[in-house]
Design an enzyme around this catalytic site. Structure first.
Site, PDB file in Angstrom:
ATOM      1  N   LEU A  17       0.829  -1.210   0.000  1.00 16.28           N
ATOM      2  CA  LEU A  17       0.000   0.000   0.000  1.00 16.28           C
ATOM      3  C   LEU A  17       0.857   1.252   0.000  1.00 16.28           C
ATOM      4  O   LEU A  17       0.428   2.311  -0.425  1.00 16.28           O
ATOM      5  CB  LEU A  17      -0.918   0.012   1.218  1.00 16.28           C
ATOM      6  CG  LEU A  17      -2.003  -1.061   1.261  1.00 16.28           C
ATOM      7  CD1 LEU A  17      -2.708  -1.052   2.601  1.00 16.28           C
ATOM      8  CD2 LEU A  17      -3.016  -0.849   0.147  1.00 16.28           C
ATOM      9  N   GLY A  18       2.064   1.114   0.533  1.00 12.43           N
ATOM     10  CA  GLY A  18       2.920   2.290   0.582  1.00 12.43           C
ATOM     11  C   GLY A  18       4.151   1.969   1.399  1.00 12.43           C
ATOM     12  O   GLY A  18       4.241   0.907   2.020  1.00 12.43           O
ATOM     13  N   GLY A  46       7.406   4.037   3.813  1.00 17.16           N
ATOM     14  CA  GLY A  46       7.857   5.314   4.350  1.00 17.16           C
ATOM     15  C   GLY A  46       9.066   5.124   5.216  1.00 17.16           C
ATOM     16  O   GLY A  46       9.735   4.080   5.165  1.00 17.16           O
ATOM     17  N   ALA A  47       9.308   6.144   6.018  1.00 15.83           N
ATOM     18  CA  ALA A  47      10.514   6.151   6.833  1.00 15.83           C
ATOM     19  C   ALA A  47      10.542   4.991   7.817  1.00 15.83           C
ATOM     20  O   ALA A  47      11.605   4.508   8.193  1.00 15.83           O
ATOM     21  CB  ALA A  47      10.597   7.474   7.587  1.00 15.83           C
ATOM     22  N   GLY A  73       8.776   1.964   7.547  1.00 15.39           N
ATOM     23  CA  GLY A  73       8.606   0.600   7.073  1.00 15.39           C
ATOM     24  C   GLY A  73       7.673   0.565   5.886  1.00 15.39           C
ATOM     25  O   GLY A  73       7.377   1.593   5.273  1.00 15.39           O
ATOM     26  N   VAL A 128       3.978  -0.860   4.129  1.00 19.42           N
ATOM     27  CA  VAL A 128       2.618  -1.224   4.515  1.00 19.42           C
ATOM     28  C   VAL A 128       1.988  -2.130   3.471  1.00 19.42           C
ATOM     29  O   VAL A 128       2.097  -1.869   2.270  1.00 19.42           O
ATOM     30  CB  VAL A 128       1.736   0.037   4.668  1.00 19.42           C
ATOM     31  CG1 VAL A 128       0.418  -0.331   5.312  1.00 19.42           C
ATOM     32  CG2 VAL A 128       2.450   1.095   5.470  1.00 19.42           C
ATOM     33  N   LYS A 150       1.763  -3.063   8.825  1.00 14.36           N
ATOM     34  CA  LYS A 150       2.970  -2.270   8.643  1.00 14.36           C
ATOM     35  C   LYS A 150       4.166  -3.053   9.150  1.00 14.36           C
ATOM     36  O   LYS A 150       4.234  -3.424  10.323  1.00 14.36           O
ATOM     37  CB  LYS A 150       2.825  -0.959   9.413  1.00 14.36           C
ATOM     38  CG  LYS A 150       4.036  -0.060   9.307  1.00 14.36           C
ATOM     39  CD  LYS A 150       3.709   1.333   9.800  1.00 14.36           C
ATOM     40  CE  LYS A 150       2.758   2.029   8.841  1.00 14.36           C
ATOM     41  NZ  LYS A 150       2.205   3.251   9.350  1.00 14.36           N
ATOM     42  N   ASP A 180       5.591  13.737  12.016  1.00 14.52           N
ATOM     43  CA  ASP A 180       5.597  13.589  10.564  1.00 14.52           C
ATOM     44  C   ASP A 180       4.206  13.839   9.997  1.00 14.52           C
ATOM     45  O   ASP A 180       3.647  13.021   9.267  1.00 14.52           O
ATOM     46  CB  ASP A 180       6.112  12.204  10.174  1.00 14.52           C
ATOM     47  CG  ASP A 180       6.546  12.157   8.699  1.00 14.52           C
ATOM     48  OD1 ASP A 180       6.642  13.236   8.072  1.00 14.52           O
ATOM     49  OD2 ASP A 180       6.774  11.050   8.190  1.00 14.52           O
TER      50      ASP A 180
END
Ligand SMILES: *[C@@H]1O[C@H](CO)[C@@H](O)[C@H](O)[C@H]1NC(C)=O
Ligand SMILES: *[C@@H]1O[C@H](CO)[C@@H](O)[C@H](O)[C@H]1NC(C)=O
Ligand SMILES: *[C@@H]1O[C@H](CO)[C@@H](O)[C@H](O)[C@H]1NC(C)=O
Ligand SMILES: *[C@@H]1O[C@H](CO)[C@@H](O)[C@H](O)[C@H]1NC(C)=O
Ligand SMILES: *[C@@H]1O[C@H](CO)[C@@H](O)[C@H](O)[C@H]1NC(C)=O
Length: 807
Positions: free
Chosen positions: A524-525, A527-528, A530, A532, A548, A642
């Site tokens: 799904l995505g 980021g910083a 981990g 998802v 996640k 964030d």
């Protein structure tokens, strides 16, 4: 103005009973016969088990006119929405005088519309200056008209509204709509909405049982004395227009995202004094994945907080005497409660007020040791004391009230003690009030009901411990579901307090989660923190989750991880993504969250065409509330670190849900690992990250300010390929526009926002406050929400970059 975006429609999960009910009731909707023209001599008779009605024409049959039974009390000659099971009444001829079975309505041969009761007495008649109608028609707009041979209108129900106005209906000078008395009693009630002959549009309390005005609690602001007509047009837009047709003031905006013709609309002054605009989907949503269950949903309402609006030491106000008014948790309706030691005079009619459970100034009450105080935080009765003392202590205040048998309540704030006697008018409990009220009660006489209420109020206001918050959350859930079920029920009886089971956050094995995500298939995505993945828990019904996977690291111990995760799991707010469980196996650390179907705010904001202004406002507001909760209300203050549109997710009803909170803390130990200690994302990070200054909640306020600007303008803060160089950084451009009074440039091509420039300006000003370089100048999130709501003024902001820091 408080606007509830359209997406709040709550199409509940399919539920069989509801669906069946709908099916069973469906045939009734065709019970009314359709008459294009109602001819002279036609009549209707009130009968118990039958709808006796004329349906609207020429084609839709959306409305019907006829007799509708009201409980067991009798019949109303009314107009109602005919195609919904509720048969919602929008107009009635005899609201103050129900008639019984056998009563008759007739369009007489001499062209009058008359209602006779069962004994043949005339109860009501449509009076027109020019009698002798040739026919009547129930129009598809919900307007019943008497017309002459040449079809000119002699009388129409739209000119004589009761408590509701409909699309295409206009309110002319000197027209008023009066709330009904209670949810089930259609008689004239305690509030009214009026376009006065002097051109002002207001909401008033009335001198019930009469309908004269007492106290105004809302009015249009931009148009003193120049209004001519209130217009409710087919887009759902309700506004005050001048004699020459110019738009003067908006009462309710048009529907923002969905086409108005898909919904039935109405605006009603409800019996709680709030003017609400409602919508009801016309077609069943079953085909689009929802269920057949439909309901009226509030789109917007006025005033935003009726509790704050009705003040003064006179009249029963929003809630009746000796009670207090508090906005419900969803901020949409007033809740009325008795002060401690008092009970409702009539539980079925709570606005009659409350009476003390004990005597005042009788022989026994002379003995001061028989009394004690219940404390209510942040409660007040404006301007209604009979004795005031300044520069005293709270203890002095208690003694003064205790030894005065007239004193029912003393309020104490900043060294000021005010004695008040009953009946108390216009009580309010609201965090903005501050101070406290000392309510005198006979010892052992404050009943359980008011005690548990106090606990609830206390926890709302104080933010309390995690336990209280959780308790509050559960209570709210219960209340909420009750409210949902019984849309207009305002009286919320406090729930009995029951002990809660210990907080339990499920832990999953790695292989369980591997299976749930189908081997971490759908990403799904990332980021910083981990990556998802989408997953489905094998529960019944299947529940979609977001899993996640945190970056593998050697860091904080197992116990510590578990403690932090449990703390995150306890955090619970409607604007936060809920943590459902976790996995902690060796190096594998995973978090399981609710799955947010509608993606992130980033995806939503930066799409083409841009999303509706009102939806954007609603989402930003939700984000502010979620942050405010993280900062101030949950047990340990959480800095998100964030905040950016990518981390604001949208659930099925397009409510903003902040994700990734608590991770900054959870992964703190990692900081040594990375070369730079800066958390957060370019474009959103506050300057103090670069300045070796203390990191406080104000870093989130900064990021929120940027997010707010992005939501106003539907563009990113940093846009490398901006057409003009001075527009590259949104934060700077916005300030330039603010100073240069060219704010319209920010929302070019955005008609909704262009029409709402006052709000645009206010939001830009709030954003500028949030992005001040000096963290101490930035407001708290609490203050931000108050400014957005209109509960606090927005001062003129300074230049965000005016403060030079010593580096
Ligand atoms: C209704 O009656 C009026 C007057 O008698 C007539 O002009 C009109 O055409 C009629 N409308 C319909 C739909 O029958
Ligand atoms: C509705 O309320 C009014 C005012 O209290 C009362 O007079 C009337 O009897 C009530 N009507 C019904 C049907 O209960
Ligand atoms: C309703 O009024 C608004 C504002 O005047 C206008 O933009 C809109 O087109 C109108 N809608 C209809 C259906 O007349
Ligand atoms: C219409 O009337 C309003 C208020 O009376 C006035 O401010 C406005 O200038 C008028 N507009 C026109 C075009 O006459
Ligand atoms: C939001 O979610 C609903 C329900 O799943 C879906 O019907 C709708 O298309 C989604 N909207 C967007 C913009 O993703």
């Amino acid at each position: 103005m408080y606007t509830v975006s359209f997406q709040e429609f709550d199409f509940k999960q399919p539920s069989l009973p509801c669906f069946l009910l709908f099916l069973v009731l469906l045939p009734l909707s065709s019970a009314a016969q359709s008459y294009s023209n109602i001819t002279l001599g036609s009549s209707l008779v009130a009968q118990d088990d039958e709808y006796s009605a004329w349906a609207s024409s020429p084609s839709s049959g959306d409305f019907a006119f006829g007799f509708q039974k009201v409980g067991n009390d009798g019949f109303l000659l009314a107009i109602w929405f005919d195609k919904m099971p509720e048969k919602t009444i929008v107009w009635s001829a005899n609201r103050n005088h129900l008639v019984q079975r056998g009563s008759k309505a007739e369009l007489t041969t001499d062209g009058r519309l008359v209602l006779w009761d069962q004994r043949g007495r005339q109860i009501w008649a449509a009076v027109s200056a020019n009698p002798g109608a040739s026919h009547a028609t129930m129009l598809d707009t919900g307007n019943l008209v008497l017309a002459s041979q040449d079809s000119s209108i002699l009388w129409q129900s739209f000119d004589n509204p009761t408590d509701t106005v409909l699309p295409t209906q206009a309110m002319n000078l000197d027209t008023q709509i009066i709330a009904r008395y209670t949810e089930t009693n259609y008689s004239n009630g305690r509030f009214k909405f009026i376009l006065q002959r002097d051109g002002n549009l207001l909401l008033y309390t009335t001198d019930f049982p009469f309908t004269d005005k007492v106290a105004a609690y809302w009015s249009t602001q931009d148009s003193i004395g120049s209004g001519f007509q209130v217009i409710f047009n087919q887009s759902g837009y309700i506004y005050l227009a001048a004699r020459n047709g110019t738009l003067l003031d908006t009462v309710f905006p048009a529907l923002s995202s969905s086409p108005a013709q898909d919904f039935y609309l109405r605006a009603t002054v409800d019996y709680d004094g709030v003017l609400r605009q409602y919508a009801y989907p016309k077609t069943s949503v079953a085909t689009s994945g929802g269920s057949g269950a439909k309901a009226w949903t509030t789109l917007s309402f006025q005033p935003s907080n009726i509790c704050q609006r009705i003040g003064g030491g006179y009249g029963g106000g929003a809630c009746g005497y000796n009670s207090y008014c508090m906005l419900s948790e969803d901020k949409q309706r007033p809740i009325c409660q008795c002060i401690p030691g008092y009970s409702f005079i009539d539980k079925n009619d709570i606005r009659k007020g409350c009476r003390p459970n004990f005597g005042f100034c009788d022989e026994a009450s002379q003995k001061t040791d028989l009394f004690e105080f219940e404390t209510m935080e942040s409660a007040d009765w404006f301007d209604s004391s009979y004795e005031d003392f300044e520069g005293v202590t709270e203890d002095w205040c208690r003694q003064a009230c205790l030894s005065d048998c007239f004193c029912a309540v003393a309020t104490f704030k900043d060294g000021e003690c005010k004695k008040r006697r009953i009946p108390l008018s216009n009580g309010i409990v609201d965090p903005d009030v501050g101070g406290k009220a000392l309510v005198k009660v006979r010892k052992g006489n404050a009943n359980d009901e008011s005690r548990s209420t106090l606990i609830r109020v206390g926890s709302v206001l104080l933010g309390g411990s995690t336990f209280l918050n959780l308790l509050l959350f559960l209570l709210t859930l219960m209340m909420f579901s009750r409210l949902k079920r019984k849309e207009a029920s305002v009286a919320i009886h406090p729930q009995k307090l029951t002990p809660l089971p210990a907080i339990y956050l499920p832990s999953f094995t790695y292989s369980e989660l591997e299976k749930a995500t189908n081997g971490f298939e759908e990403q799904l995505g990332s980021g910083a923190f981990g990556t998802v993945y989408k997953g489905d828990l094998p529960s019944e019904p299947r529940k979609s989750v977001a899993v996640k996977k945190l970056h593998k690291t050697e860091r904080n111990g197992e116990q510590e991880f578990q403690a932090e995760v449990t703390a995150i799991g306890r955090t619970n707010h409607k604007n936060l993504v809920q943590l459902l469980g976790f996995c902690n196996e060796g190096q594998n650390r995973l978090l399981v969250h609710e799955y947010m179907r509608n993606g992130s705010l980033a995806k939503f904001l930066f799409q083409n065409p841009r999303p509706s202004w009102y939806e954007r406002i609603k989402i930003v507001f939700g984000t502010a509330e979620g942050l405010c909760y993280l900062h101030e209300e949950c047990s340990s203050c959480t800095i998100h670190c964030d905040i950016k549109p990518e981390n604001i997710l949208l659930d099925d009803s397009f409510t903003a849900r902040i994700s990734d909170f608590g991770l900054a803390k959870l992964l703190k130990k990692d900081e040594t690992r990375t070369t730079t200690a800066i958390r957060g994302t370019k474009g959103y990070v506050a300057p103090e990250w670069f300045r070796n200054m203390a990191i406080t909640v104000k870093v989130d306020v900064y990021s929120f300010g940027i997010l707010l600007l992005e939501a106003i303008c539907c563009r990113k803060n940093l846009e490398q390929d901006a057409e003009e160089e001075d527009r590259m950084i949104l934060a700077e451009w916005a300030y330039d526009c603010y100073v240069g009074e060219t704010l319209h440039l920010l929302v070019e091509k955005d008609e909704e926002a262009m029409r709402d420039m006052k709000m645009v300006k206010k939001f830009v000003m709030i954003a500028i406050w949030c992005i001040q370089e000096d963290p101490s100048l930035r407001p708290t999130m609490k203050k931000v929400t108050q400014m957005m709501e209109g509960a606090a003024a927005v001062p003129v902001p300074p230049n965000p970059n005016s403060v030079e820091f010593a580096l």
